[in-house]
Design a protein around this motif. Structure first.
Motif, PDB file in Angstrom:
ATOM      1  N   LEU A  56       0.831  -1.197   0.000  1.00  0.00           N
ATOM      2  CA  LEU A  56       0.000   0.000   0.000  1.00  0.00           C
ATOM      3  C   LEU A  56       0.868   1.250   0.000  1.00  0.00           C
ATOM      4  N   ARG A  57       1.922   1.243   0.801  1.00  0.00           N
ATOM      5  CA  ARG A  57       2.830   2.397   0.843  1.00  0.00           C
ATOM      6  C   ARG A  57       3.467   2.646  -0.515  1.00  0.00           C
ATOM      7  N   VAL A  58       3.854   1.572  -1.198  1.00  0.00           N
ATOM      8  CA  VAL A  58       4.461   1.705  -2.521  1.00  0.00           C
ATOM      9  C   VAL A  58       3.450   2.286  -3.512  1.00  0.00           C
ATOM     10  N   GLU A  59       2.229   1.769  -3.500  1.00  0.00           N
ATOM     11  CA  GLU A  59       1.198   2.274  -4.424  1.00  0.00           C
ATOM     12  C   GLU A  59       0.865   3.733  -4.128  1.00  0.00           C
ATOM     13  N   VAL A  60       0.802   4.100  -2.863  1.00  0.00           N
ATOM     14  CA  VAL A  60       0.548   5.499  -2.504  1.00  0.00           C
ATOM     15  C   VAL A  60       1.661   6.388  -3.066  1.00  0.00           C
ATOM     16  N   ALA A  61       2.905   5.960  -2.928  1.00  0.00           N
ATOM     17  CA  ALA A  61       4.035   6.756  -3.430  1.00  0.00           C
ATOM     18  C   ALA A  61       3.985   6.899  -4.947  1.00  0.00           C
ATOM     19  N   LYS A  62       3.646   5.824  -5.638  1.00  0.00           N
ATOM     20  CA  LYS A  62       3.549   5.886  -7.107  1.00  0.00           C
ATOM     21  C   LYS A  62       2.484   6.878  -7.540  1.00  0.00           C
ATOM     22  N   ARG A  63       1.320   6.794  -6.913  1.00  0.00           N
ATOM     23  CA  ARG A  63       0.214   7.668  -7.300  1.00  0.00           C
ATOM     24  C   ARG A  63       0.470   9.106  -6.869  1.00  0.00           C
ATOM     25  N   ALA A  64       1.109   9.285  -5.728  1.00  0.00           N
ATOM     26  CA  ALA A  64       1.415  10.636  -5.247  1.00  0.00           C
ATOM     27  C   ALA A  64       2.361  11.350  -6.206  1.00  0.00           C
ATOM     28  N   ALA A  65       3.286  10.618  -6.794  1.00  0.00           N
ATOM     29  CA  ALA A  65       4.224  11.222  -7.742  1.00  0.00           C
ATOM     30  C   ALA A  65       3.492  11.801  -8.951  1.00  0.00           C
ATOM     31  N   LEU A  66       2.338  11.261  -9.277  1.00  0.00           N
ATOM     32  CA  LEU A  66       1.565  11.748 -10.421  1.00  0.00           C
ATOM     33  C   LEU A  66       0.889  13.085 -10.155  1.00  0.00           C
ATOM     34  N   THR A  67       0.790  13.497  -8.897  1.00  0.00           N
ATOM     35  CA  THR A  67       0.109  14.749  -8.567  1.00  0.00           C
ATOM     36  C   THR A  67       0.971  15.969  -8.853  1.00  0.00           C
ATOM     37  N   GLY A  68       2.283  15.773  -8.949  1.00  0.00           N
ATOM     38  CA  GLY A  68       3.178  16.900  -9.153  1.00  0.00           C
ATOM     39  C   GLY A  68       3.567  17.592  -7.858  1.00  0.00           C
ATOM     40  N   ARG A  69       3.053  17.128  -6.743  1.00  0.00           N
ATOM     41  CA  ARG A  69       3.385  17.686  -5.430  1.00  0.00           C
ATOM     42  C   ARG A  69       4.470  16.834  -4.793  1.00  0.00           C
ATOM     43  N   ALA A  70       5.408  17.463  -4.138  1.00  0.00           N
ATOM     44  CA  ALA A  70       6.481  16.736  -3.452  1.00  0.00           C
ATOM     45  C   ALA A  70       6.025  16.381  -2.039  1.00  0.00           C
ATOM     46  N   PHE A  71       5.539  15.167  -1.863  1.00  0.00           N
ATOM     47  CA  PHE A  71       5.123  14.701  -0.547  1.00  0.00           C
ATOM     48  C   PHE A  71       6.329  14.248   0.253  1.00  0.00           C
ATOM     49  N   THR A  72       6.290  14.465   1.558  1.00  0.00           N
ATOM     50  CA  THR A  72       7.339  13.940   2.425  1.00  0.00           C
ATOM     51  C   THR A  72       7.044  12.467   2.704  1.00  0.00           C
ATOM     52  N   ALA A  73       8.048  11.760   3.188  1.00  0.00           N
ATOM     53  CA  ALA A  73       7.853  10.349   3.558  1.00  0.00           C
ATOM     54  C   ALA A  73       6.773  10.232   4.628  1.00  0.00           C
ATOM     55  N   ARG A  74       6.756  11.139   5.573  1.00  0.00           N
ATOM     56  CA  ARG A  74       5.739  11.112   6.630  1.00  0.00           C
ATOM     57  C   ARG A  74       4.345  11.329   6.054  1.00  0.00           C
ATOM     58  N   GLU A  75       4.205  12.245   5.109  1.00  0.00           N
ATOM     59  CA  GLU A  75       2.893  12.473   4.488  1.00  0.00           C
ATOM     60  C   GLU A  75       2.417  11.223   3.741  1.00  0.00           C
ATOM     61  N   LEU A  76       3.331  10.560   3.053  1.00  0.00           N
ATOM     62  CA  LEU A  76       2.971   9.326   2.351  1.00  0.00           C
ATOM     63  C   LEU A  76       2.552   8.244   3.343  1.00  0.00           C
ATOM     64  N   ASP A  77       3.257   8.168   4.462  1.00  0.00           N
ATOM     65  CA  ASP A  77       2.875   7.220   5.515  1.00  0.00           C
ATOM     66  C   ASP A  77       1.491   7.548   6.068  1.00  0.00           C
ATOM     67  N   ASP A  78       1.218   8.840   6.233  1.00  0.00           N
ATOM     68  CA  ASP A  78      -0.081   9.255   6.758  1.00  0.00           C
ATOM     69  C   ASP A  78      -1.210   8.880   5.798  1.00  0.00           C
ATOM     70  N   ILE A  79      -0.991   9.086   4.502  1.00  0.00           N
ATOM     71  CA  ILE A  79      -2.004   8.727   3.512  1.00  0.00           C
ATOM     72  C   ILE A  79      -2.223   7.213   3.521  1.00  0.00           C
ATOM     73  N   ALA A  80      -1.129   6.455   3.559  1.00  0.00           N
ATOM     74  CA  ALA A  80      -1.245   4.992   3.595  1.00  0.00           C
ATOM     75  C   ALA A  80      -1.984   4.544   4.857  1.00  0.00           C
ATOM     76  N   GLU A  81      -1.699   5.174   5.973  1.00  0.00           N
ATOM     77  CA  GLU A  81      -2.367   4.820   7.230  1.00  0.00           C
ATOM     78  C   GLU A  81      -3.872   5.113   7.140  1.00  0.00           C
ATOM     79  N   TYR A  82      -4.213   6.272   6.596  1.00  0.00           N
ATOM     80  CA  TYR A  82      -5.632   6.605   6.422  1.00  0.00           C
ATOM     81  C   TYR A  82      -6.326   5.570   5.543  1.00  0.00           C
ATOM     82  N   LEU A  83      -5.721   5.241   4.398  1.00  0.00           N
ATOM     83  CA  LEU A  83      -6.340   4.278   3.487  1.00  0.00           C
ATOM     84  C   LEU A  83      -6.438   2.894   4.114  1.00  0.00           C
TER      85      LEU A  83
END
Length: 92
Positions: A56-83
């Motif tokens: 899930l963390r890997v998929e979140v990172a892949k999709r986040a890269a498509l937004t054009g926004r530079a997410f931090t590792a913590r933000e990606l973890d937070d999104i994965a945790e929410y999902l």
């Protein structure tokens, strides 16, 4: 190169307490819902790419890269945790 660095940051283990599902929800609703609806997370488990929390963390990172926004590792973890809490409920 950037994708490798992002993947490395995503896969670094962080303490569970560092994951903030409430922040993940805000980030998800602000940056992710523009491209797809939440129903994508409710598809048949056999059709899902997500099988583990790490996956899930890997998929979140892949999709986040498509937004054009530079997410931090913590933000990606937070999104994965929410999902994970709201849709997947995967074993950690």
């Amino acid at each position: 190169m950037r994708a490798r660095l992002l993947l490395l940051l995503v896969l670094l283990p962080l303490p569970a307490a560092a994951q903030d599902a409430a922040n993940g929800r805000v980030l998800y609703e602000t940056h992710c819902l523009a491209c797809h609806y939440e129903r994508i997370h409710k598809r048949e488990p056999s059709r899902s790419l997500v099988k583990t929390h790490a996956g899930l963390r890997v998929e979140v990172a892949k999709r986040a890269a498509l937004t054009g926004r530079a997410f931090t590792a913590r933000e990606l973890d937070d999104i994965a945790e929410y999902l994970d809490r709201s849709h997947y409920r995967l074993a950690k």
